[in-house]
Design a protein around this motif. Sequence first.
Motif, PDB file in Angstrom:
ATOM      1  N   VAL A   1     -22.781   7.112 -40.119  1.00  0.00           N
ATOM      2  CA  VAL A   1     -23.973   6.531 -40.745  1.00  0.00           C
ATOM      3  C   VAL A   1     -24.954   6.049 -39.679  1.00  0.00           C
ATOM      4  CG1 VAL A   1     -24.804   4.644 -42.210  1.00  0.00           C
ATOM      5  CG2 VAL A   1     -22.772   5.944 -42.885  1.00  0.00           C
ATOM      6  N   VAL A   2     -24.468   5.321 -38.699  1.00  0.00           N
ATOM      7  CA  VAL A   2     -25.341   4.800 -37.639  1.00  0.00           C
ATOM      8  C   VAL A   2     -25.959   5.945 -36.840  1.00  0.00           C
ATOM      9  CG1 VAL A   2     -25.374   3.488 -35.471  1.00  0.00           C
ATOM     10  CG2 VAL A   2     -24.211   2.555 -37.483  1.00  0.00           C
ATOM     11  N   LYS A   3     -25.150   6.944 -36.494  1.00  0.00           N
ATOM     12  CA  LYS A   3     -25.662   8.103 -35.755  1.00  0.00           C
ATOM     13  C   LYS A   3     -26.773   8.800 -36.540  1.00  0.00           C
ATOM     14  CE  LYS A   3     -23.963  12.452 -33.812  1.00  0.00           C
ATOM     15  NZ  LYS A   3     -22.769  13.299 -33.637  1.00  0.00           N
ATOM     16  N   PHE A   4     -26.566   8.970 -37.843  1.00  0.00           N
ATOM     17  CA  PHE A   4     -27.566   9.618 -38.680  1.00  0.00           C
ATOM     18  C   PHE A   4     -28.860   8.794 -38.733  1.00  0.00           C
ATOM     19  CE2 PHE A   4     -29.806  10.586 -42.564  1.00  0.00           C
ATOM     20  CZ  PHE A   4     -29.808  11.968 -42.568  1.00  0.00           C
ATOM     21  N   ILE A   5     -28.722   7.489 -38.922  1.00  0.00           N
ATOM     22  CA  ILE A   5     -29.900   6.621 -39.009  1.00  0.00           C
ATOM     23  C   ILE A   5     -30.690   6.659 -37.703  1.00  0.00           C
ATOM     24  CG2 ILE A   5     -30.639   4.199 -39.140  1.00  0.00           C
ATOM     25  CD1 ILE A   5     -28.378   3.802 -41.244  1.00  0.00           C
ATOM     26  N   ILE A   6     -30.001   6.600 -36.574  1.00  0.00           N
ATOM     27  CA  ILE A   6     -30.690   6.639 -35.278  1.00  0.00           C
ATOM     28  C   ILE A   6     -31.421   7.963 -35.097  1.00  0.00           C
ATOM     29  CG2 ILE A   6     -30.308   6.746 -32.776  1.00  0.00           C
ATOM     30  CD1 ILE A   6     -28.116   4.592 -33.200  1.00  0.00           C
ATOM     31  N   ALA A   7     -30.769   9.081 -35.418  1.00  0.00           N
ATOM     32  CA  ALA A   7     -31.416  10.390 -35.288  1.00  0.00           C
ATOM     33  C   ALA A   7     -32.637  10.494 -36.200  1.00  0.00           C
ATOM     34  CB  ALA A   7     -30.416  11.502 -35.606  1.00  0.00           C
ATOM     35  N   ASP A   8     -32.514   9.970 -37.414  1.00  0.00           N
ATOM     36  CA  ASP A   8     -33.620   9.996 -38.363  1.00  0.00           C
ATOM     37  C   ASP A   8     -34.786   9.152 -37.859  1.00  0.00           C
ATOM     38  OD1 ASP A   8     -34.683  10.837 -40.981  1.00  0.00           O
ATOM     39  OD2 ASP A   8     -34.500   8.700 -41.504  1.00  0.00           O
ATOM     40  N   GLN A   9     -34.486   7.990 -37.305  1.00  0.00           N
ATOM     41  CA  GLN A   9     -35.544   7.122 -36.776  1.00  0.00           C
ATOM     42  C   GLN A   9     -36.230   7.766 -35.570  1.00  0.00           C
ATOM     43  OE1 GLN A   9     -33.519   3.370 -36.173  1.00  0.00           O
ATOM     44  NE2 GLN A   9     -33.927   2.710 -38.265  1.00  0.00           N
ATOM     45  N   LYS A  10     -35.456   8.424 -34.716  1.00  0.00           N
ATOM     46  CA  LYS A  10     -36.048   9.123 -33.563  1.00  0.00           C
ATOM     47  C   LYS A  10     -37.001  10.208 -34.023  1.00  0.00           C
ATOM     48  CE  LYS A  10     -32.562   8.420 -29.985  1.00  0.00           C
ATOM     49  NZ  LYS A  10     -31.574   9.075 -29.103  1.00  0.00           N
ATOM     50  N   GLN A  11     -36.591  10.935 -35.067  1.00  0.00           N
ATOM     51  CA  GLN A  11     -37.448  11.990 -35.598  1.00  0.00           C
ATOM     52  C   GLN A  11     -38.739  11.398 -36.172  1.00  0.00           C
ATOM     53  OE1 GLN A  11     -35.677  14.344 -38.690  1.00  0.00           O
ATOM     54  NE2 GLN A  11     -37.386  15.779 -38.770  1.00  0.00           N
ATOM     55  N   THR A  12     -38.634  10.304 -36.888  1.00  0.00           N
ATOM     56  CA  THR A  12     -39.814   9.639 -37.454  1.00  0.00           C
ATOM     57  C   THR A  12     -40.745   9.172 -36.347  1.00  0.00           C
ATOM     58  OG1 THR A  12     -38.570   8.935 -39.406  1.00  0.00           O
ATOM     59  CG2 THR A  12     -40.607   7.715 -38.901  1.00  0.00           C
ATOM     60  N   ILE A  13     -40.201   8.570 -35.311  1.00  0.00           N
ATOM     61  CA  ILE A  13     -41.007   8.097 -34.180  1.00  0.00           C
ATOM     62  C   ILE A  13     -41.709   9.262 -33.511  1.00  0.00           C
ATOM     63  CG2 ILE A  13     -40.863   7.112 -31.845  1.00  0.00           C
ATOM     64  CD1 ILE A  13     -38.627   5.255 -33.022  1.00  0.00           C
ATOM     65  N   SER A  14     -40.985  10.358 -33.321  1.00  0.00           N
ATOM     66  CA  SER A  14     -41.568  11.546 -32.694  1.00  0.00           C
ATOM     67  C   SER A  14     -42.730  12.086 -33.531  1.00  0.00           C
ATOM     68  CB  SER A  14     -40.503  12.608 -32.518  1.00  0.00           C
ATOM     69  OG  SER A  14     -41.046  13.779 -31.967  1.00  0.00           O
ATOM     70  N   GLN A  15     -42.541  12.135 -34.840  1.00  0.00           N
ATOM     71  CA  GLN A  15     -43.607  12.620 -35.731  1.00  0.00           C
ATOM     72  C   GLN A  15     -44.826  11.703 -35.683  1.00  0.00           C
ATOM     73  OE1 GLN A  15     -41.506  12.884 -39.443  1.00  0.00           O
ATOM     74  NE2 GLN A  15     -40.814  14.988 -39.066  1.00  0.00           N
ATOM     75  N   LEU A  16     -44.588  10.383 -35.668  1.00  0.00           N
ATOM     76  CA  LEU A  16     -45.701   9.431 -35.598  1.00  0.00           C
ATOM     77  C   LEU A  16     -46.440   9.547 -34.265  1.00  0.00           C
ATOM     78  CD1 LEU A  16     -44.030   6.314 -37.244  1.00  0.00           C
ATOM     79  CD2 LEU A  16     -45.902   7.692 -38.192  1.00  0.00           C
ATOM     80  N   GLU A  17     -45.689   9.700 -33.179  1.00  0.00           N
ATOM     81  CA  GLU A  17     -46.326   9.855 -31.866  1.00  0.00           C
ATOM     82  C   GLU A  17     -47.166  11.125 -31.827  1.00  0.00           C
ATOM     83  OE1 GLU A  17     -42.917   9.690 -29.283  1.00  0.00           O
ATOM     84  OE2 GLU A  17     -43.225   7.539 -28.878  1.00  0.00           O
ATOM     85  N   SER A  18     -46.642  12.197 -32.422  1.00  0.00           N
ATOM     86  CA  SER A  18     -47.368  13.463 -32.467  1.00  0.00           C
ATOM     87  C   SER A  18     -48.642  13.308 -33.287  1.00  0.00           C
ATOM     88  CB  SER A  18     -46.473  14.540 -33.078  1.00  0.00           C
ATOM     89  OG  SER A  18     -47.134  15.759 -33.165  1.00  0.00           O
ATOM     90  N   TYR A  19     -48.557  12.597 -34.396  1.00  0.00           N
ATOM     91  CA  TYR A  19     -49.713  12.357 -35.252  1.00  0.00           C
ATOM     92  C   TYR A  19     -50.766  11.534 -34.522  1.00  0.00           C
ATOM     93  CZ  TYR A  19     -52.551  10.560 -39.085  1.00  0.00           C
ATOM     94  OH  TYR A  19     -53.602  10.222 -39.878  1.00  0.00           O
ATOM     95  N   ILE A  20     -50.316  10.482 -33.852  1.00  0.00           N
ATOM     96  CA  ILE A  20     -51.240   9.589 -33.125  1.00  0.00           C
ATOM     97  C   ILE A  20     -51.943  10.342 -32.007  1.00  0.00           C
ATOM     98  CG2 ILE A  20     -51.333   7.595 -31.569  1.00  0.00           C
ATOM     99  CD1 ILE A  20     -49.122   6.337 -33.349  1.00  0.00           C
ATOM    100  N   ASN A  21     -51.222  11.199 -31.325  1.00  0.00           N
ATOM    101  CA  ASN A  21     -51.775  11.922 -30.164  1.00  0.00           C
ATOM    102  C   ASN A  21     -52.611  13.139 -30.537  1.00  0.00           C
ATOM    103  OD1 ASN A  21     -50.655  10.118 -28.313  1.00  0.00           O
ATOM    104  ND2 ASN A  21     -48.706  11.220 -28.309  1.00  0.00           N
TER     105      ASN A  21
END
Length: 142
Positions: free
Chosen positions: A121-141
């Motif tokens: 569960v923790v591994k999945f949540i961390i991977a999901d959060q990393k993906q969300t952060i990456s998408q937000l950074e891509s959107y911002i940039n």
Amino acid sequence: MKTVQQIFNTKPLEIFSVTSNTSVLDALKLMTEKNISALLIIENEQLLGIFTERDYARKIVLQGKASKDTPISEAMTANPITVTTSDSIDLCMQIMTDKHIRHLPVVAENKAIGMVSIGDVVKFIIADQKQTISQLESYINS
């Protein structure tokens, strides 16, 4: 909403189980061999319980019982809390936190089909959060 099925999509679906008359020692040997910390107790395709390292410590070691002579039925947690593949990751985390447990058997049509651990569960949540952060950074940039 992220579900247990999405965790299952990222890991091999293996069920490690024993029957209720298996000795605690044999169960521990299997757990060591497979490098796992919990086993399902299944008979006639019915989930009877779960046996964890915590069960071993509390129900065998602290009570002075012999692992070789004690059937797993005396040490397992009977009727464990279960989830289905359509249950949310948030529900799993809530159950694990509230009940102080680290493993949840996953059932479908009243049969065990796998297990999720707090690590899954923790591994999945961390991977999901990393993906969300990456998408937000891509959107911002952009």
